[in-house]
Motif scaffolding. Structure first.
Motif, mmCIF file in Angstrom:
data_model
loop_
_atom_site.group_PDB
_atom_site.id
_atom_site.type_symbol
_atom_site.label_atom_id
_atom_site.label_comp_id
_atom_site.label_asym_id
_atom_site.label_seq_id
_atom_site.Cartn_x
_atom_site.Cartn_y
_atom_site.Cartn_z
ATOM 1 N N ALA A 25 -1.969 -5.465 -4.107
ATOM 2 C CA ALA A 25 -1.511 -4.537 -3.070
ATOM 3 C C ALA A 25 -1.562 -3.099 -3.564
ATOM 4 O O ALA A 25 -1.972 -2.195 -2.824
ATOM 5 C CB ALA A 25 -0.092 -4.900 -2.628
ATOM 6 N N SER A 26 -1.168 -2.881 -4.805
ATOM 7 C CA SER A 26 -1.220 -1.516 -5.332
ATOM 8 C C SER A 26 -2.660 -1.045 -5.492
ATOM 9 O O SER A 26 -2.958 0.135 -5.283
ATOM 10 C CB SER A 26 -0.449 -1.406 -6.649
ATOM 11 O OG SER A 26 -1.084 -2.129 -7.660
ATOM 12 N N THR A 27 -3.559 -1.962 -5.829
ATOM 13 C CA THR A 27 -4.972 -1.591 -5.914
ATOM 14 C C THR A 27 -5.497 -1.192 -4.541
ATOM 15 O O THR A 27 -6.168 -0.164 -4.397
ATOM 16 C CB THR A 27 -5.811 -2.750 -6.479
ATOM 17 O OG1 THR A 27 -5.369 -3.043 -7.800
ATOM 18 C CG2 THR A 27 -7.291 -2.395 -6.523
ATOM 19 N N LEU A 28 -5.174 -1.995 -3.536
ATOM 20 C CA LEU A 28 -5.632 -1.685 -2.178
ATOM 21 C C LEU A 28 -5.035 -0.384 -1.659
ATOM 22 O O LEU A 28 -5.670 0.338 -0.890
ATOM 23 C CB LEU A 28 -5.301 -2.841 -1.233
ATOM 24 C CG LEU A 28 -6.067 -4.137 -1.502
ATOM 25 C CD1 LEU A 28 -5.555 -5.263 -0.610
ATOM 26 C CD2 LEU A 28 -7.560 -3.922 -1.298
ATOM 27 N N ALA A 29 -3.814 -0.082 -2.082
ATOM 28 C CA ALA A 29 -3.153 1.161 -1.672
ATOM 29 C C ALA A 29 -3.592 2.341 -2.540
ATOM 30 O O ALA A 29 -3.124 3.465 -2.334
ATOM 31 C CB ALA A 29 -1.642 0.993 -1.746
ATOM 32 N N ARG A 30 -4.463 2.079 -3.515
ATOM 33 C CA ARG A 30 -4.968 3.104 -4.436
ATOM 34 C C ARG A 30 -3.835 3.769 -5.225
ATOM 35 O O ARG A 30 -3.799 4.975 -5.404
ATOM 36 C CB ARG A 30 -5.790 4.155 -3.700
ATOM 37 C CG ARG A 30 -7.006 3.590 -3.046
ATOM 38 C CD ARG A 30 -7.781 4.658 -2.296
ATOM 39 N NE ARG A 30 -8.900 4.087 -1.606
ATOM 40 C CZ ARG A 30 -10.153 4.113 -2.055
ATOM 41 N NH1 ARG A 30 -10.430 4.665 -3.202
ATOM 42 N NH2 ARG A 30 -11.127 3.570 -1.357
ATOM 43 N N ARG A 31 -2.898 2.940 -5.671
ATOM 44 C CA ARG A 31 -1.757 3.422 -6.459
ATOM 45 C C ARG A 31 -1.697 2.684 -7.785
ATOM 46 O O ARG A 31 -2.160 1.568 -7.904
ATOM 47 C CB ARG A 31 -0.459 3.209 -5.701
ATOM 48 C CG ARG A 31 -0.396 3.972 -4.406
ATOM 49 C CD ARG A 31 1.006 3.905 -3.829
ATOM 50 N NE ARG A 31 1.086 4.665 -2.616
ATOM 51 C CZ ARG A 31 1.439 5.947 -2.571
ATOM 52 N NH1 ARG A 31 1.750 6.585 -3.673
ATOM 53 N NH2 ARG A 31 1.493 6.576 -1.422
ATOM 54 N N HIS A 37 6.330 -3.927 -10.228
ATOM 55 C CA HIS A 37 5.373 -4.695 -11.029
ATOM 56 C C HIS A 37 5.949 -5.022 -12.404
ATOM 57 O O HIS A 37 5.828 -6.141 -12.890
ATOM 58 C CB HIS A 37 4.077 -3.898 -11.205
ATOM 59 C CG HIS A 37 3.412 -3.538 -9.927
ATOM 60 N ND1 HIS A 37 3.734 -2.397 -9.225
ATOM 61 C CD2 HIS A 37 2.444 -4.161 -9.219
ATOM 62 C CE1 HIS A 37 2.989 -2.338 -8.143
ATOM 63 N NE2 HIS A 37 2.195 -3.399 -8.117
ATOM 64 N N ARG A 95 -6.619 3.467 -10.204
ATOM 65 C CA ARG A 95 -5.940 2.534 -9.300
ATOM 66 C C ARG A 95 -6.158 1.083 -9.695
ATOM 67 O O ARG A 95 -5.502 0.193 -9.183
ATOM 68 C CB ARG A 95 -6.429 2.746 -7.875
ATOM 69 C CG ARG A 95 -7.861 2.275 -7.670
ATOM 70 C CD ARG A 95 -8.301 2.472 -6.257
ATOM 71 N NE ARG A 95 -9.680 2.065 -6.091
ATOM 72 C CZ ARG A 95 -10.104 1.371 -5.068
ATOM 73 N NH1 ARG A 95 -9.279 1.031 -4.121
ATOM 74 N NH2 ARG A 95 -11.367 1.055 -4.965
#
Length: 124
Positions: A25-31, A37, A95
């Motif tokens: 989810a953080s990868t998809l949100a570019r964070r 985590h 990200r």
């Protein structure tokens, strides 16, 4: 009770999958990864250390899986993997840090189930 406690196995699997989903989810949100985590990885690590202690007690008590050396290798690796995943993801400036943690978490889940297979394998 055997060395591979069902509650610990299922709990570790569920937490590992949750951490992996949070990482993706953080990868998809570019964070980058955050406290959620890290807390999830910490819970996963505690479960794995407790499982390692349970397995160590069983081994000390004379119980042995057919492939003890392989079991011990997986046991050591599974305890180190979440730590390595967190350390690598914390140094990843992009990200993709979440993906690093997600992969480490999913591999951890697979290794937990491989430990179950090794412990429950029929004797040679």
């Amino acid at each position: 009770m055997g060395a591979m406690n069902d509650v610990l196995v299922w709990s570790a699997t569920a937490v590992a999958v949750a951490v992996a989903l949070a990482g993706l989810a953080s990868t998809l949100a570019r964070r980058r990864i955050g406290l959620v985590h890290l807390a999830g990885a910490a819970v996963l690590e505690v479960l794995l250390v407790v499982q390692a202690v349970v397995a160590g007690v069983a081994l000390a008590g004379g119980e042995r899986p057919p492939e003890t050396a392989t079991f011990l290798g997986y046991l050591g690796g599974v305890v180190l993997l979440p730590v390595a995943g967190v350390l690598w993801s914390r140094t990843e400036p992009s990200r993709w840090a979440g993906t690093v943690l997600a992969v480490a978490s999913l591999v951890t889940a697979v290794m937990v189930w491989r430990l179950v297979q090794l412990w429950e394998a029929p004797g040679v």
